[in-house]
Every structure is written in structure tokens, then in C-alpha cells.
Enzyme design. Sequence first.
Site, PDB file in Angstrom:
ATOM      1  N   ASP A  38       1.002  -1.103  -0.144  1.00  0.00           N
ATOM      2  CA  ASP A  38       0.007  -0.074  -0.034  1.00  0.00           C
ATOM      3  C   ASP A  38       0.874   1.247  -0.105  1.00  0.00           C
ATOM      4  O   ASP A  38       1.932   1.260   0.583  1.00  0.00           O
ATOM      5  CB  ASP A  38      -0.839   0.011   1.306  1.00  0.00           C
ATOM      6  CG  ASP A  38      -1.845   1.273   1.261  1.00  0.00           C
ATOM      7  OD1 ASP A  38      -2.541   1.276   0.279  1.00  0.00           O
ATOM      8  OD2 ASP A  38      -1.937   1.776   2.592  1.00  0.00           O
TER       9      ASP A  38
ATOM     10  N   ASP B  87       0.033   4.903   1.067  1.00  0.00           N
ATOM     11  CA  ASP B  87      -0.057   5.720   2.104  1.00  0.00           C
ATOM     12  C   ASP B  87      -0.115   4.858   3.415  1.00  0.00           C
ATOM     13  O   ASP B  87      -1.019   3.869   3.824  1.00  0.00           O
ATOM     14  CB  ASP B  87      -1.323   6.499   2.009  1.00  0.00           C
ATOM     15  CG  ASP B  87      -1.292   7.685   1.006  1.00  0.00           C
ATOM     16  OD1 ASP B  87      -0.243   8.474   0.943  1.00  0.00           O
ATOM     17  OD2 ASP B  87      -2.417   7.890   0.434  1.00  0.00           O
TER      18      ASP B  87
END
Length: 85
Positions: free
Chosen positions: A13, A15
Site C-alpha cells: 500500500d 499511504d
Amino acid sequence: MVGRTPGLIALFDVDGTLTVPRNVISQKMLEFMKELRKVVTVGVVGGSDLVKISEQLGKSVITDYDYVFAENGLVAYKNGEEIVS
């Protein structure tokens, strides 16, 4: 040098994993990802559009990783080219 492990993919991922949310990736993390890509297929996933992901991970993001999934996977790239269904 040992080659890449076939059939193994590592997805990250953007963020909160690769970057502090909404910030630019650190040089240390960039180096880690570059080394990891030598041994496994690497993809990144983000909720943002490609423009924002590029601001965070670099303008060459779609060629720096094997897969890039923007907009929670609605827009996908493999080996630098958009996957069109």
C-alpha cells in the site's frame, strides 16, 4: 545473482506503508524496494489516482514497479503499460 522467485508477488500500500500518508517516499524505502524487486515481483496499490501516486513514489512509478494499482485497482499497470480490460 539469484533470479526472481517465480509466482511470488509482494504488494504494498502507498499511504501509511511505503510513505507517511500523502508524503514522498524516503530514499531508504526506495532503495529497499529496488533491492526487493531483484528477487520478487513487486506491486504498489493506492487509493489515489496515478498523478498523486507519482508525486509520492516518483514520476517513473509505472516502470519502477512490476504492477501499479491506482484508484484502489480501478486503473492498473503492468510492466509500464496500462492493463485494459
